[in-house]
Design a protein around this motif. Sequence first.
Motif, short mmCIF file in Angstrom:
data_model
loop_
_atom_site.label_atom_id
_atom_site.label_comp_id
_atom_site.label_asym_id
_atom_site.label_seq_id
_atom_site.Cartn_x
_atom_site.Cartn_y
_atom_site.Cartn_z
N UNK A 107 0.12 -8.78 -2.55
CA UNK A 107 1.06 -9.54 -1.73
C UNK A 107 2.22 -9.95 -2.61
N UNK A 108 3.39 -9.45 -2.25
CA UNK A 108 4.55 -9.76 -3.07
C UNK A 108 5.44 -10.75 -2.31
N UNK A 109 5.84 -11.81 -2.96
CA UNK A 109 6.70 -12.82 -2.33
C UNK A 109 8.04 -12.83 -3.06
N UNK A 110 9.07 -12.45 -2.34
CA UNK A 110 10.39 -12.44 -2.98
C UNK A 110 11.16 -13.69 -2.60
N UNK A 111 12.02 -14.12 -3.51
CA UNK A 111 12.76 -15.36 -3.29
C UNK A 111 14.25 -15.14 -3.40
N UNK A 112 14.99 -15.96 -2.68
CA UNK A 112 16.43 -15.98 -2.84
C UNK A 112 16.74 -16.81 -4.09
N UNK A 113 17.98 -16.74 -4.60
CA UNK A 113 18.27 -17.48 -5.85
C UNK A 113 17.96 -18.97 -5.78
N UNK A 153 1.30 -4.63 0.01
CA UNK A 153 1.33 -3.24 -0.45
C UNK A 153 2.77 -2.75 -0.42
N UNK A 154 3.01 -1.67 0.32
CA UNK A 154 4.38 -1.15 0.42
C UNK A 154 5.07 -1.64 1.68
N UNK A 210 -2.56 -11.58 9.82
CA UNK A 210 -3.04 -10.53 10.72
C UNK A 210 -3.28 -9.23 9.97
N UNK A 211 -2.28 -8.86 9.16
CA UNK A 211 -2.38 -7.59 8.42
C UNK A 211 -3.53 -7.62 7.43
N UNK A 212 -3.68 -8.76 6.72
CA UNK A 212 -4.74 -8.87 5.72
C UNK A 212 -6.10 -8.76 6.40
N UNK A 213 -6.23 -9.44 7.54
CA UNK A 213 -7.48 -9.42 8.29
C UNK A 213 -7.82 -7.99 8.72
N UNK A 214 -6.78 -7.29 9.18
CA UNK A 214 -6.95 -5.90 9.62
C UNK A 214 -7.43 -5.03 8.46
N UNK A 215 -6.78 -5.19 7.31
CA UNK A 215 -7.12 -4.35 6.15
C UNK A 215 -8.53 -4.67 5.66
N UNK A 216 -8.90 -5.98 5.73
CA UNK A 216 -10.24 -6.36 5.29
C UNK A 216 -11.29 -5.80 6.23
N UNK A 217 -10.97 -5.81 7.52
CA UNK A 217 -11.92 -5.25 8.49
C UNK A 217 -12.09 -3.75 8.27
N UNK A 218 -11.00 -3.08 7.90
CA UNK A 218 -11.11 -1.65 7.60
C UNK A 218 -12.02 -1.41 6.41
N UNK A 219 -12.01 -2.37 5.49
CA UNK A 219 -12.84 -2.19 4.29
C UNK A 219 -14.24 -2.78 4.44
N UNK A 220 -14.60 -3.25 5.63
CA UNK A 220 -15.99 -3.67 5.83
C UNK A 220 -16.21 -5.09 6.27
N UNK A 221 -15.15 -5.80 6.67
CA UNK A 221 -15.35 -7.15 7.22
C UNK A 221 -15.18 -8.26 6.20
N UNK A 222 -14.95 -9.48 6.73
CA UNK A 222 -14.62 -10.61 5.86
C UNK A 222 -15.75 -11.03 4.93
N UNK A 223 -16.99 -10.68 5.25
CA UNK A 223 -18.09 -11.14 4.42
C UNK A 223 -18.34 -10.24 3.21
N UNK A 224 -17.71 -9.09 3.22
CA UNK A 224 -17.81 -8.23 2.04
C UNK A 224 -16.94 -8.83 0.94
N UNK A 225 -17.58 -9.13 -0.15
CA UNK A 225 -16.87 -9.87 -1.19
C UNK A 225 -16.00 -8.98 -2.06
N UNK A 226 -15.88 -7.71 -1.68
CA UNK A 226 -15.23 -6.78 -2.61
C UNK A 226 -13.70 -6.85 -2.58
N UNK A 227 -13.14 -7.38 -1.49
CA UNK A 227 -11.69 -7.34 -1.38
C UNK A 227 -11.07 -8.49 -2.19
#
Lengths: 143, 144
Positions: free
Chosen positions: A51-57, A67-68, A80-97
């Motif tokens: 997760x990249x957070x860009x700032x103004x001056x 990601x990209x 929403x996006x993070x939840x979606x990606x975690x679900x793709x990788x096996x759900x919120x209880x999988x500690x791998x993400x």
Amino acid sequence: MTSMIDVVFLLLIFFVMTFKIIVPEGDFNIKMPPISQPQETIDLPPEPLRVRLSASPNGRLTTISLGDRVLGTSFTELRKRVLLMIQQRGGPNKASVEIELAPDDHLRYEYVIEAITAVTGEVKDGQIYKICDKIKFAPRHKE
Amino acid sequence: MKFKSKAEKRDLDMTSMIDITFLLIAFFMVLINFSEADTNERIKLPISELAKPPDTPPTEPMILQVLSDGKIIYANAEYDIEGLQKKIEFQLRLLKMLKIPIKSVNVIIRADAGCDAGKVQDVIELCQSLKLENFKLRAKQNDQ
């Protein structure tokens, strides 16, 4: 009697003056083991979500990217996006993400906490639903 | 006509007033907390709805408070990043002498909402270089 009342009033004034409402404070855990043997750690865990957070001056948030993908400045969209990606990788209880935050150096710290809040969990009907609790900061490259 | 004598006037019944005053004292006594030595009023913590007080206090807490200008308060003294390094190194030597493992230290970071994210990362990287690995970023639940 009079002296007792005097003392009692003194006590009362003391406690009234030192009274302060305490706001509940909580912590976000961040585990960052010391940087060592980078060759070995690369093949172990799956790629962290970046997760990249860009700032103004002036330190305001301009864009969040996961990601990209550029997500604008909405933290609900990030969640929403993070939840979606975690679900793709096996759900919120999988500690791998793992989530890796890369904020700009001059970004205001409150946005970092907001981003951590968005990816850590969600409050629904007074209950907390965990999304991901493995968060770390990306290593910075200083010139 | 009946007049009350002066002596009678002086002898007010104060029992109920004292009762209430004692109640007030009891109320404030229960609510008072003296654990403010590790908080600083200059710091306005960021707000997060998920900031719930932990059930068990963290082991070996090391509270670092980052002010909005990047200065760090640790153990009631203000440091810049170099000064903080010396102070923490000293503290860790003490822990070593007391045979407390460094891994059990929890670094609690109370940073101001308006400080730069880079300043917080500087502090984390400094602690990392000193072999500390458990960090907690503190936030408050709501604004009051």
